[in-house]
Design an enzyme around this catalytic site. Structure first.
Site, PDB file in Angstrom:
ATOM      1  N   GLY A   1       0.570 -13.857 -17.578  1.00  0.00           N
ATOM      2  CA  GLY A   1       0.168 -12.949 -18.640  1.00  0.00           C
ATOM      3  C   GLY A   1      -0.828 -11.873 -18.219  1.00  0.00           C
ATOM      4  O   GLY A   1      -0.711 -10.713 -18.622  1.00  0.00           O
TER       5      GLY A   1
ATOM      6  N   HIS B   1      10.883 -18.218 -22.854  1.00  0.00           N
ATOM      7  CA  HIS B   1      11.533 -19.178 -21.957  1.00  0.00           C
ATOM      8  C   HIS B   1      12.501 -19.976 -22.829  1.00  0.00           C
ATOM      9  O   HIS B   1      12.178 -20.290 -23.971  1.00  0.00           O
ATOM     10  CB  HIS B   1      10.486 -20.083 -21.303  1.00  0.00           C
TER      11      HIS B   1
ATOM     12  N   GLU C   1      15.243 -16.484  -8.731  1.00  0.00           N
ATOM     13  CA  GLU C   1      14.615 -17.787  -8.910  1.00  0.00           C
ATOM     14  C   GLU C   1      14.373 -18.515  -7.588  1.00  0.00           C
ATOM     15  O   GLU C   1      13.842 -19.618  -7.579  1.00  0.00           O
ATOM     16  CB  GLU C   1      15.456 -18.657  -9.850  1.00  0.00           C
TER      17      GLU C   1
ATOM     18  N   SER D   1      -8.103 -19.528 -28.578  1.00  0.00           N
ATOM     19  CA  SER D   1      -6.983 -18.717 -29.025  1.00  0.00           C
ATOM     20  C   SER D   1      -7.386 -17.884 -30.247  1.00  0.00           C
ATOM     21  O   SER D   1      -7.022 -16.717 -30.364  1.00  0.00           O
ATOM     22  CB  SER D   1      -5.761 -19.587 -29.329  1.00  0.00           C
TER      23      SER D   1
ATOM     24  N   GLU E   1      10.628 -15.380  -6.075  1.00  0.00           N
ATOM     25  CA  GLU E   1       9.412 -16.003  -6.609  1.00  0.00           C
ATOM     26  C   GLU E   1       8.621 -16.808  -5.584  1.00  0.00           C
ATOM     27  O   GLU E   1       7.471 -17.161  -5.836  1.00  0.00           O
ATOM     28  CB  GLU E   1       9.768 -16.887  -7.816  1.00  0.00           C
TER      29      GLU E   1
ATOM     30  N   GLY F   1      -2.284 -17.586 -26.204  1.00  0.00           N
ATOM     31  CA  GLY F   1      -2.699 -17.983 -24.851  1.00  0.00           C
ATOM     32  C   GLY F   1      -2.430 -16.838 -23.912  1.00  0.00           C
ATOM     33  O   GLY F   1      -2.549 -15.666 -24.285  1.00  0.00           O
TER      34      GLY F   1
ATOM     35  N   ARG G   1      -2.155 -22.527 -35.369  1.00  0.00           N
ATOM     36  CA  ARG G   1      -2.196 -23.752 -36.173  1.00  0.00           C
ATOM     37  C   ARG G   1      -3.584 -23.855 -36.815  1.00  0.00           C
ATOM     38  O   ARG G   1      -4.579 -23.358 -36.264  1.00  0.00           O
ATOM     39  CB  ARG G   1      -1.860 -24.965 -35.329  1.00  0.00           C
TER      40      ARG G   1
ATOM     41  N   ASP H   1       5.940 -24.757 -23.864  1.00  0.00           N
ATOM     42  CA  ASP H   1       7.321 -25.205 -24.079  1.00  0.00           C
ATOM     43  C   ASP H   1       7.415 -26.585 -24.709  1.00  0.00           C
ATOM     44  O   ASP H   1       8.274 -26.855 -25.538  1.00  0.00           O
ATOM     45  CB  ASP H   1       8.061 -25.191 -22.742  1.00  0.00           C
TER      46      ASP H   1
HETATM   47  N1  LIG Z   1       2.461 -18.436 -17.985  1.00  0.00           N
HETATM   48  C1  LIG Z   1       3.473 -17.765 -17.463  1.00  0.00           C
HETATM   49  O1  LIG Z   1       3.417 -17.313 -16.347  1.00  0.00           O
HETATM   50  C2  LIG Z   1       4.728 -17.527 -18.267  1.00  0.00           C
HETATM   51  C3  LIG Z   1       5.630 -16.559 -17.805  1.00  0.00           C
HETATM   52  C4  LIG Z   1       6.776 -16.309 -18.546  1.00  0.00           C
HETATM   53  C5  LIG Z   1       7.009 -17.024 -19.700  1.00  0.00           C
HETATM   54  N2  LIG Z   1       6.151 -17.985 -20.123  1.00  0.00           N
HETATM   55  C6  LIG Z   1       6.438 -18.687 -21.371  1.00  0.00           C
HETATM   56  O2  LIG Z   1       5.569 -18.229 -22.393  1.00  0.00           O
HETATM   57  C7  LIG Z   1       5.356 -19.263 -23.343  1.00  0.00           C
HETATM   58  C8  LIG Z   1       3.866 -19.450 -23.552  1.00  0.00           C
HETATM   59  O3  LIG Z   1       3.284 -19.860 -22.345  1.00  0.00           O
HETATM   60  P1  LIG Z   1       1.747 -19.593 -22.003  1.00  0.00           P
HETATM   61  O4  LIG Z   1       1.595 -19.864 -20.544  1.00  0.00           O
HETATM   62  O5  LIG Z   1       1.316 -18.304 -22.532  1.00  0.00           O
HETATM   63  O6  LIG Z   1       1.042 -20.752 -22.857  1.00  0.00           O
HETATM   64  P2  LIG Z   1      -0.526 -21.025 -23.055  1.00  0.00           P
HETATM   65  O7  LIG Z   1      -1.343 -20.029 -22.325  1.00  0.00           O
HETATM   66  O8  LIG Z   1      -0.726 -22.462 -22.765  1.00  0.00           O
HETATM   67  O9  LIG Z   1      -0.770 -20.708 -24.595  1.00  0.00           O
HETATM   68  C9  LIG Z   1      -0.417 -21.542 -25.573  1.00  0.00           C
HETATM   69  C10 LIG Z   1      -0.892 -21.062 -26.948  1.00  0.00           C
HETATM   70  O10 LIG Z   1      -0.218 -21.854 -27.907  1.00  0.00           O
HETATM   71  C11 LIG Z   1      -1.129 -22.542 -28.745  1.00  0.00           C
HETATM   72  N3  LIG Z   1      -0.633 -23.905 -28.978  1.00  0.00           N
HETATM   73  C12 LIG Z   1      -0.655 -24.974 -28.145  1.00  0.00           C
HETATM   74  N4  LIG Z   1      -0.098 -26.029 -28.722  1.00  0.00           N
HETATM   75  C13 LIG Z   1       0.277 -25.649 -29.954  1.00  0.00           C
HETATM   76  C14 LIG Z   1       0.905 -26.310 -31.040  1.00  0.00           C
HETATM   77  N5  LIG Z   1       1.267 -27.581 -30.971  1.00  0.00           N
HETATM   78  N6  LIG Z   1       1.128 -25.612 -32.159  1.00  0.00           N
HETATM   79  C15 LIG Z   1       0.788 -24.320 -32.253  1.00  0.00           C
HETATM   80  N7  LIG Z   1       0.191 -23.634 -31.254  1.00  0.00           N
HETATM   81  C16 LIG Z   1      -0.059 -24.298 -30.128  1.00  0.00           C
HETATM   82  C17 LIG Z   1      -2.432 -22.532 -28.011  1.00  0.00           C
HETATM   83  O11 LIG Z   1      -3.491 -22.417 -28.944  1.00  0.00           O
HETATM   84  P3  LIG Z   1      -4.384 -23.614 -29.495  1.00  0.00           P
HETATM   85  O12 LIG Z   1      -4.225 -24.773 -28.550  1.00  0.00           O
HETATM   86  O13 LIG Z   1      -5.755 -23.070 -29.543  1.00  0.00           O
HETATM   87  O14 LIG Z   1      -3.808 -23.877 -30.828  1.00  0.00           O
HETATM   88  C18 LIG Z   1      -2.351 -21.259 -27.179  1.00  0.00           C
HETATM   89  O15 LIG Z   1      -2.816 -20.157 -27.899  1.00  0.00           O
HETATM   90  C19 LIG Z   1       6.093 -20.473 -22.801  1.00  0.00           C
HETATM   91  O16 LIG Z   1       7.338 -20.549 -23.414  1.00  0.00           O
HETATM   92  C20 LIG Z   1       6.248 -20.181 -21.324  1.00  0.00           C
HETATM   93  O17 LIG Z   1       7.337 -20.833 -20.717  1.00  0.00           O
HETATM   94  C21 LIG Z   1       4.996 -18.226 -19.438  1.00  0.00           C
END
Ligand SMILES: NC(=O)c1ccc[n+]([C@@H]2O[C@H](COP(=O)([O-])OP(=O)(O)OC[C@H]3O[C@@H](n4cnc5c(N)ncnc54)[C@H](OP(=O)(O)O)[C@@H]3O)[C@@H](O)[C@H]2O)c1
Lengths: 470, 490
Positions: free
Chosen positions: B158, B132, B389, B78, B393, B46, B68, B108
């Site tokens: 990201g 996280h 925090e 993805s 932010e 993602g 998955r 998460d």
């Molecule tokens: N967004 C931010 O600003 C940010 C900043 C810092 C840290 N984080 C952390 O980074 C992490 C990822 O966040 P994100 O925002 O990048 O998430 P995201 O964009 O929602 O991406 C999630 C990815 O995980 C996959 N996924 C979803 N459910 C799943 C499951 N049950 N099993 C396996 N894969 C699954 C999705 O692919 P499919 O659904 O296609 O399988 C997708 O590729 C989190 O821990 C978040 O707290 C985020």
């Protein structure tokens, strides 16, 4: 009818047009010329109603005006970015498809169909607008403008970025509508002045310096009488340090074997072998969309598919643990994409210094030596007085020459210039061609050069890669 | 699984909460070398997954993706992201056993399920990385003893992580090693190399702990960042309508007001934001903020206490188990509010006018930032973490409201933040009713309209001294100074 009388128009904190007296009658075809920074784009903006009228008169009439310009292009791309929420929603999207962009302003679907055929837009219709190459974007903007059935059509550099095959087609389209549509064009290249030109003017430092009626484009070009000065006296400022470049085992700087770039729905090229030896300067040509930019980006590492290709450069085989910065240290690069990415508030001098660090923007203090070298380049460009101004306050053409100096500043072992003269006036074009000639003659730099213009010749080039005809 | 934090002794809790230090750039002289030649497998492609992966690969590391099965079979986005960018993609079975480091970048909420599934497949003595720490700290996920567990959390979305890298820079990043899982003592070396691989080391890295990251992140996002801005938006808008201010104007003033006033906050802290007001308006905003702080302090403390005890996360996990019933209900409610549905006027509002007509908004930001910071530091969280925090932010979140109001803000932030934000709003909105009854359009919408800007010298000196002497201002000045040394040079 559009009338300006002794108009003074403020377009930004740093730029105003002054003493503009100009009458445009229905059906006329105007060509506007002048050096970079003289106000051509500003005048186009003023025609679109922008800027603040400080004195005099501006009467734009009631006419329906369409504008095709780099600014319009940037505006649409910015709109696409705004619509694209991928940074918000974490979804990646392709953006608005070309067909939808075309329909948005269309008043004449017959004509739209004809233009799609004429300009070869058919294969692009489903593609996201943001994903198009420079030339392709231009074609979409032209089609949008023409099919909106404007009474007045304003074209900032109508032929810029178009491939050799398309230029005469667009010229013919303009001939078709001349007379029934009022045309106002800004042009950097006098040899591109269309035959339907009825009037011409020249701008200098934000004011009109020449204005006359003419029988055709050829006459206008002669009357504007610009003689290009090839500059043989140029001395390039030295590099900061001499760069020792490692070669591949076969003695090449860059080697691509059976290169292939493809997207899910589109094969850009395949089976491309290309070996570049030190001192062998290359020109790359080919129609819009034939993959010139993709190819260069494989070399710079900006194209993600460089990792699934067999590419060796500077002794590294890509994808074997080298970092992108180890590659970039041997490269100098200018393209429209880079120009677009460089929308930061940085001073003009620091843009040049960033060439020593291969960064967009500067993240460490410039050393005295770096500053002195940057200033020597600015002097060569005639921009010494702008050193501490913000890069974004320069005109598009001025920004281009600064980016070219940034690419050359370290005398890179490989210099990639993708349409470097885009948006340059005659004098700057000659300057850039002379600089490029010079850096090739010096021997430490091997050039890869993309251009649509046969007249923009670099003398040292002995090899041509034609992507349209391999 | 039991809440990890609650399993610690008080001594350990305090030690972990109080961990946060700015790392010297010289610590990163080795760049990403520690991970060269090792195999990195990212789970999920993602926003963070794709963009971190692109950076890591450009830094010379070996990156592939595991998704998955359904994502691969259905060729979901993805899968497309990873494939079109030239990465190898495989199932858990194919890739996880080959990995030296597994980067878990799934949402998460999915972490327990994902980690439970991949852990048995992980190589002996490998490493599991997070961006996280919720799963480890709040859900108490137990990781096999031989596996090193680290966190590298970029403090930006990201897309930004990628853009800054391409420029030759990076985004501020927080790293941590999970004490329970550092069997070979190499956690820090891996985390540093990973942070350098994403470019984070060029913009500044904070060394913290899983506990401090999670507890401060949760507190910040639900109180000042999202909660306060949401409650404030609704209250300010309703007040202006009640006082007969044009609805299009009211909507615009609120939507862009937060961004404009917090821009001043970003550059020069609360002091600078307050200095943008005229002297009489500053004194007024100060007094409003003092009153707001008195009213809201118990609520902020309750949020902090519930986060510390784990009551917050267990409540939220119950809602997860209940198919997000509460979350979805609250989300619907927000999308239907008068503020959310009102169109903006097309008239320009000058930058200064956002301050002059938004005195109450400035007061709310001041009160919220200071309260969140005070409550966090009083609970053992270090000043640096508390600053990042809260104050740091706030402009980032204000920016999402400026783009598309509250519904979008809530869509952008994580589910955890969104849930906490609604929870806060539900308590804070009624709590401020009496306070709001006393307010008029002079503090929100119309401005004080004084011809005479004179104030009592003594009072102004007191107010200025009070604003400037707050501890968030001191730490803010220091940290902005560090980061300033690592900023783009104009
Ligand atoms: N967004 C931010 O600003 C940010 C900043 C810092 C840290 N984080 C952390 O980074 C992490 C990822 O966040 P994100 O925002 O990048 O998430 P995201 O964009 O929602 O991406 C999630 C990815 O995980 C996959 N996924 C979803 N459910 C799943 C499951 N049950 N099993 C396996 N894969 C699954 C999705 O692919 P499919 O659904 O296609 O399988 C997708 O590729 C989190 O821990 C978040 O707290 C985020």
């Amino acid at each position: 009818m559009i009338t300006f009388r002794h108009a003074e128009i403020k377009l930004s904190e740093t730029f105003s047009l002054s003493q503009i007296s100009w009458q445009i009658n229905d059906g006329q075809c105007w060509a506007i010329t002048g050096p970079n920074g003289s106000g051509k784009s500003a005048l186009v903006a003023a025609l679109a109603g922008e800027g603040e009228l400080r004195s005099g008169q501006r009467d734009l009439g009631e006419a329906n005006v369409a504008v095709v310009s780099l600014e319009e292009q940037s505006r649409l791309i910015a709109r696409e970015r705004q619509r694209d929420d991928s940074d918000l929603t974490d979804e990646i999207n392709e953006g608005t498809p070309v067909q939808e962009m075309l329909d948005e302003t269309c008043q004449d679907f017959e004509l739209q169909k004809r233009l799609i055929d004429d300009l070869g837009l058919q294969p692009l219709l489903e593609r996201g607008f943001r994903k198009l190459s420079t030339g392709e974007t231009r074609k979409v903007l032209l089609t949008r403008a023409l099919t909106s059935k404007p009474q007045v059509l304003v074209l900032d550099e109508p032929f810029e970025g178009l491939d050799v095959a398309t230029v005469p087609r667009v010229a013919a389209l303009l001939e078709d509508i001349a007379g029934s549509t009022t045309l106002i064009m800004s042009l950097n290249r006098l040899d591109e002045m269309p035959d339907c030109t009825t009037h011409a003017m020249r701008l200098e430092s934000g004011a009109m310096s020449q204005q006359f009626e003419c029988s055709d484009g050829g006459q206008a070009a002669r009357l504007l009488g610009q003689i290009s000065q090839i500059r043989s006296d140029i001395q390039l400022p030295p590099p900061e340090t001499d760069i020792e470049v490692p070669l591949n085992a076969d003695g090449t700087l860059v080697a691509l074997n059976k290169a292939r770039v493809a997207y899910t729905d589109n094969l850009v090229f395949e089976n491309l072998d290309w070996h570049i030896k030190p001192g062998d300067h290359w020109q790359v040509k080919g129609p819009n969309g034939s993959g010139k930019t993709c190819l260069l980006n494989l070399i710079t590492g900006d194209h993600p598919q460089c990792y699934v290709n067999d590419i060796s450069l500077f002794g590294f085989k890509r994808g074997q643990g080298e970092s992108i910065w180890q590659i970039k240290q041997y490269l100098g690069f200018v393209s429209t994409g880079l120009h677009w990415d460089y929308r930061l508030s940085v001073s003009v001098r620091n843009v040049i210094v960033s060439g020593f660090h291969d960064s967009i923007g500067l993240y460490q203090k410039a050393t005295d030596k770096e500053k002195a070298l940057a200033d020597a380049w600015l002097e060569l460009l005639g921009l010494s007085d702008r050193a501490t101004d913000s890069f974004s306050s320069l005109s598009y053409g001025e920004q281009r020459v600064v980016l070219i100096a940034r690419a050359m500043v370290k005398h890179p072992p490989v210099l990639l210039l993708d349409e470097p003269c885009l948006g340059l006036d005659e004098a700057n074009r000659q300057l850039v061609l002379s600089l490029t000639d010079r850096i090739c003659e010096e021997g430490a730099t091997t050039l890869i050069y993309v251009t649509h213009h046969d007249e923009d010749k670099i003398h040292a080039i002995g090899n041509v890669l034609d992507l349209g005809n391999r | 699984m039991a809440n990890y934090f609650n399993s610690l002794t008080l001594r350990e809790q305090l030690a972990q909460l109080g961990k946060c230090e700015f790392m010297d750039p010289s610590e990163f002289a080795d760049e990403a070398n520690y991970l060269k030649g090792k195999k990195l497998v990212i789970v999920g492609c993602g926003s963070q997954g794709l963009n971190q992966g692109l950076n890591l690969r450009d830094s010379g590391l070996d990156v592939s993706y595991t998704l998955r099965q359904s994502a691969i079979d259905e060729k979901r986005d993805s899968w497309k992201n990873a494939t079109e960018n030239g990465f190898t993609v495989g199932t858990y079975d194919e890739l996880v056993p080959t990995a030296d480091v597994v980067l878990n970048l799934t949402p998460d909420k999915q972490h327990t399920a994902v980690v439970t599934e991949i852990m048995p497949l992980m190589k002996k003595d490998s490493c599991l990385a997070y961006s996280h720490g919720f799963n480890i700290v709040e859900e108490g996920m137990q990781i096999r003893e031989d596996i090193t567990v680290i966190m590298v959390a970029p403090k930006c979305p990201g897309s930004e992580v990628r853009e800054e890298y391409k420029r030759g820079f990076g985004v501020p990043t927080l790293i941590a090693v999970h004490e329970n899982n550092d069997p070979r003592g190499e956690g820090l070396a891996i985390a540093k190399a990973y942070a350098a691989g994403t470019g984070g080391h060029r913009a500044g890295v904070l060394l913290s702990s899983f506990v401090a990251e999670v507890k401060s992140d949760l507190m910040g996002e639900q109180t000042i960042l999202c909660g306060m801005l949401q409650t404030g938006s609704l209250l300010c808008y309703d007040k202006m309508i009640e006082k007969g201010i044009d609805a299009g104007y009211a909507s615009k003033l609120v939507q862009y007001g937060w961004e404009t006033v917090t821009e001043a906050l970003k550059h020069g802290g609360v002091t600078n934001m307050m200095d943008r007001l005229s002297n009489p308006a500053k004194i007024r905003a100060f007094e409003l903020a003092e009153e707001l702080k008195d009213i809201m302090r118990p609520l902020y403390e309750k949020h902090m206490d519930d986060i510390m005890t784990g009551a917050f996360s267990s409540g939220m996990m119950e809602d997860w188990a209940d198919d997000d019933k509460k979350l979805l209900g609250w989300r619907d409610e927000t999308s239907g509010t008068a503020f959310e549905t009102q169109e903006n006027t097309s008239d320009e509002i000058a930058e200064q006018e956002y301050f002059d007509h938004g005195i109450l908004m400035v007061a709310m930001v001041k009160a919220g930032v200071e309260l969140a910071y005070e409550v966090m530091t009083a609970s053992g969280i270090k000043e640096e973490s508390a600053y990042y925090e809260s104050l740091h932010e706030t402009p980032l979140i204000a920016n999402t409201i400026a783009r598309k109001k509250l519904f979008e803000m809530n869509r952008t932030i994580s589910d955890t933040a969104e849930y906490g934000c609604y929870l806060f709003n539900h308590a804070c909105f009624p709590l401020l009713q009496d306070f709001m009854k006393k307010q008029d359009a002079d503090v929100i919408g119309r401005g004080m309209g004084l011809n005479d800007n004179s104030v009592d010298n003594q009072r102004l000196i007191e107010v200025n001294a009070d604003i400037r002497s707050h501890s968030v201002e001191a730490i803010g000045t220091t940290l902005r100074g560090y980061m300033g040394a690592m900023k783009r040079i104009v």
